[in-house]
Design a protein around this motif. Structure first.
Motif, PDB file in Angstrom:
ATOM      1  N   UNK A  37      -7.299 -12.915   5.200  1.00 59.04           N
ATOM      2  CA  UNK A  37      -8.670 -13.336   4.935  1.00 59.04           C
ATOM      3  C   UNK A  37      -9.314 -12.385   3.928  1.00 59.04           C
ATOM      4  N   UNK A  38     -10.401 -12.842   3.343  1.00 60.75           N
ATOM      5  CA  UNK A  38     -11.222 -12.002   2.478  1.00 60.75           C
ATOM      6  C   UNK A  38     -10.557 -11.563   1.192  1.00 60.75           C
ATOM      7  N   UNK A  39     -10.991 -10.383   0.733  1.00 57.15           N
ATOM      8  CA  UNK A  39     -10.492  -9.839  -0.532  1.00 57.15           C
ATOM      9  C   UNK A  39      -8.976  -9.665  -0.523  1.00 57.15           C
ATOM     10  N   UNK A  40      -8.471  -9.152   0.580  1.00 54.10           N
ATOM     11  CA  UNK A  40      -7.037  -8.850   0.640  1.00 54.10           C
ATOM     12  C   UNK A  40      -6.187 -10.104   0.480  1.00 54.10           C
ATOM     13  N   UNK A  41      -6.623 -11.201   1.108  1.00 57.28           N
ATOM     14  CA  UNK A  41      -5.879 -12.456   0.988  1.00 57.28           C
ATOM     15  C   UNK A  41      -5.897 -12.959  -0.447  1.00 57.28           C
TER      16      UNK A  41
END
Length: 767
Positions: free
Chosen positions: A400-404
């Protein structure tokens, strides 16, 4: 570094004056162009699939067939023997229409039927012809009448102007060897490396297996060969590569190096841009199937299935098994520089960016002074460590989020690029420089190559280049083909300015590179650190020696009337025996791409004949003439084994698949367990050279590529890759483990040089 992008195609605001609608025409234009390009690709694939389905016939052959049918019928002769009249009178709609129109339609229907039947006959005739492999045993000898007739028929049915995948449907399936053949060949291969007591025991186990559960396992395997397009490849990919839970860095991935005799023309970012552009143009040729299929002796086609996943492909970690994810297209590459990741577009407004434009984006990355986010610098260590921790971390911290989003930018890239801060080169005055060059490509620092990607292009600070490739999606010849085409395109078609930059002009609107953002929590940083520790242990244990042998090459070997590959294999046997004082099970990779979806087979290079030759070299009672005779016998034996492996008569993939069937059935064979657990203490592979024939090496001798290498397969063994480059040059890449007290890569290289010298002296003194 930031880049402003419109987030939506339109926006609106409500004011006292009413609703203000703001349309973003650029976004709509980009959407339109993207959709248009997608449909063009679909239509192109449909067109290619249609042509491949008809091959070796062509669409124009239907016009010819229809013309013949119509001419004969109007001339008073019915080629259908009444079938056209039957269509005209019995098919719904034709019996009530205009007689002339119904007549022409009936002729066209008959022509279509005859055309399709002819296509099937030609296709299956070609497929039947390609099951004949007698020609491969007559490559360097007198050609029999049978083979001459076969060659003529293959030329007749082989078609013209094939696309990359045109021959796929005509390729035969890989046959399952008989149990008797495999057991006999296996026992022949182990006899020279075992004492009589061990051999008798293994012989007993082999015969018990052959007369026992071997028959049952063979029946299941034959059944699979009828159903599957290739009875080996899917299990080989899954069980040998994807189910491995240890690090793929060093243990599986391999590397390739530059044309080391040629000084790099461009600076780092210019060279990177030029090779990125060349690789993308090669990808375009693959997508359009404009890359010519490889033909042995310009007649016999090789399977092209492995090319499909060369780009836009990533190995995704799993708890029990990894998966290979391949995208149809990708418009960017992922670039690593000084611990930071960037997304760099290779297309803009529907067109590919030129080298000068790509260079300008890479230069912005190099000039960017920003620091890496916490944990970003060592992030790729996750791909270098063990697979299970990486799989768990990917699920927990990158979903999820930036990392994804950032991880997807890397995994969905066409390929990865590392702008390395170090400089490496080939230096004839400093042998260790070449070793460091190869080692940097094999493993780097353990965190600066994305080892899961199909390949990572590495560009060093001095403009020298190389690649690190993941192994599960394809074998080394596929990467070697791309590498040869990319480097030759850079040399022949692209150019650099006098100050080392890419030729060409910049457009007005070159997109900026996008800095990928990360938010890595402390538990994730701990996993990264642990993976890096595992990677460093592997790196510190690998011993790699790369050498360029120039005293003689295939020119002299051919004068000795010995195959260059067999000559080198005999030298490797002599070297290992002198280094270790014994013989060992030896692996040489051979391709099985004469069959559909074929990959590799093993040639067991250590034979009774090679052992007899090796012993003669240090036997003072043996004359040079006797040693030469023994070497020629051993070389002929090796060539015969190599040809058998290529034509589906190898034994190791058969034994491997029998073992897989055994495990599925829950059975236990002491014979198969021992066979599959035997270590390959000498693992060898030849890298093909000049597959595409795009460059005249005689005219440009400095353009020879230095090949590539891989890590050791056994803890107490050697991995040796070699490439016969030009007439008088052979590159060797020798690896082993420092933790083993009996192996040393440099010493093995020195012994190999002595073996070559001793073998040459045999012929020099005899002549």
């Amino acid at each position: 570094m930031a880049e402003a992008h419109a987030a939506v195609a339109f926006s609106f605001t409500v004011t006292p004056e009413g609703v203000n609608l703001d349309l973003n025409h650029e976004v709509f234009k980009a959407i339109w162009q993207s959709g248009l390009l997608s449909w063009k690709k679909r239509i192109g694939r449909m067109k290619n699939n249609f042509r491949n389905g008809l091959f070796p016939a062509s669409p124009m052959s239907f016009v010819f067939t229809l013309s013949i049918v119509m001419a004969l019928h109007y001339g008073g002769f019915d080629p259908s023997f009444g079938l056209i009249f039957f269509f005209q009178t019995h098919m719904l709609g034709l019996d009530v229409s205009n007689p002339i129109i119904s007549y022409d339609i009936s002729c066209a229907l008959f022509a279509i039927i005859m055309w399709l039947i002819a296509i099937l006959l030609i296709k299956y005739s070609l497929k039947a012809l390609l099951t004949y492999h007698g020609w491969i045993y007559e490559v360097r000898g007198p050609i029999s009448i049978k083979t001459k007739l076969w060659l003529g028929l293959v030329r007749l049915f082989g078609g013209r102007k094939p696309l990359l995948n045109s021959y796929q449907a005509a390729l035969p399936k890989l046959p399952v060897p008989s149990i008797d053949h495999t057991i006999t060949k296996f026992l022949e291969s182990i006899h020279p490396i075992m004492d009589e007591e061990k051999y008798k025991r293994m012989e007993k186990l082999a015969y018990e297996f052959k007369n026992g559960i071997g028959k049952k396992l063979q029946r299941y395997l034959v059944l699979k060969s009828w159903w599957a397009s290739n009875y080996v490849s899917d299990w080989w990919e899954s069980y040998v590569y994807l189910k491995g839970r240890s690090s793929i860095m060093i243990n599986s991935n391999f590397y390739g190096i530059d044309c080391v005799l040629e000084k790099p023309y461009g600076c780092q970012v210019a060279r990177a841009a030029s090779v990125i552009y060349s690789a993308i143009q090669y990808r375009r040729d693959l997508d359009r199937e404009e890359l010519e299929p490889l033909l042995l002796n310009k007649i016999v086609p090789l399977c092209s299935a492995q090319y499909e996943r060369q780009f836009n492909t990533t190995r995704i970690p799993g708890i029990d098994i990894d998966t290979i994810v391949h995208l149809k297209d990708s418009n960017h590459v992922a670039v690593y520089h000084k611990g930071r990741y960037f997304k760099v577009y290779i297309k803009h407004k529907g067109s590919y960016l030129m080298p000068a434009e790509i260079e300008s984006m890479l230069q912005k990355i190099v000039d960017d002074p920003s620091e890496p986010a916490k944990g970003e610098e060592h992030l790729a260590a996750l791909t270098a460590g063990e697979r299970v921790p990486w799989a768990k971390a990917r699920t927990e911290y990158f979903s999820a989020g930036k990392n994804k989003a950032s991880l997807h930018a890397i995994e969905k890239a066409a390929f990865c690029v590392t702008l390395d801060e170090e400089s490496h080169n080939y230096d004839p005055d400093d042998p260790t420089a070449f070793d460091k060059y190869g080692a940097s490509l094999l493993h780097g620092k353990g965190y600066d190559r994305w080892f899961d990607k199909s390949f990572t292009l590495v560009v060093f600070a001095n403009g020298r280049i190389g690649f690190n490739a993941e192994h599960s999606w394809a074998d080394a010849p596929i990467m070697a083909h791309m590498w040869e085409c990319a480097l030759s395109r850079e040399f022949q078609e692209l150019g650099y300015t006098a100050d080392g930059h890419c030729s060409g002009k910049l457009s007005d609107q070159v997109p900026n590179p996008i800095r990928l953002e990360w938010d890595l929590p402390s538990p994730c940083l701990y996993v990264i650190t642990k993976s890096l520790s595992v990677a460093r242990q592997l790196i510190n244990d690998v011993d790699l020696h790369v050498m360029m042998y120039t005293y003689y090459g295939k020119r002299f070997m051919k004068k000795c009337k010995v195959s260059p590959d067999a000559f080198i294999q005999m030298a490797l046997q002599l070297t290992y025996y002198r280094s270790e004082g014994k013989f060992c099970l030896t692996y040489e990779s051979s391709m099985t791409r004469l069959f559909r979806e074929g990959r590799t087979e093993t040639v067991r290079s250590c034979t009774a004949e090679s052992c007899a030759f090796v012993r003669s070299m240090d036997d003072p009672k043996k004359t040079n003439a006797e040693s030469i005779k023994l070497m020629q016998i051993a070389a002929d034996c090796h060539q015969r084994a190599y040809r058998e492996a290529m034509t589906g008569l190898g034994i190791d993939r058969h034994l491997f698949c029998l073992y897989v069937v055994e495990k599925y059935l829950g059975l236990d064979s002491p014979f198969l367990s021992e066979v599959l657990s035997e270590p390959w203490r000498l693992s060898t592979s030849q890298t093909p050279h000049q597959q595409a024939q795009r460059l005249d090496i005689e005219k440009y001798p400095n353009r020879i590529c230095g090949g590539g290498g891989f890590g050791p397969v056994a803890d107490d063994g050697y991995g040796v890759s070699y490439i016969v480059a030009g007439e008088d040059t052979v590159f060797f890449h020798i690896s082993c483990k420092k933790s083993c007290s009996t192996t040393n890569a440099n010493q093995f290289g020195n012994n190999l040089i002595k073996a070559f010298a001793d073998m040459k002296s045999l012929f020099d003194e005899s002549s």
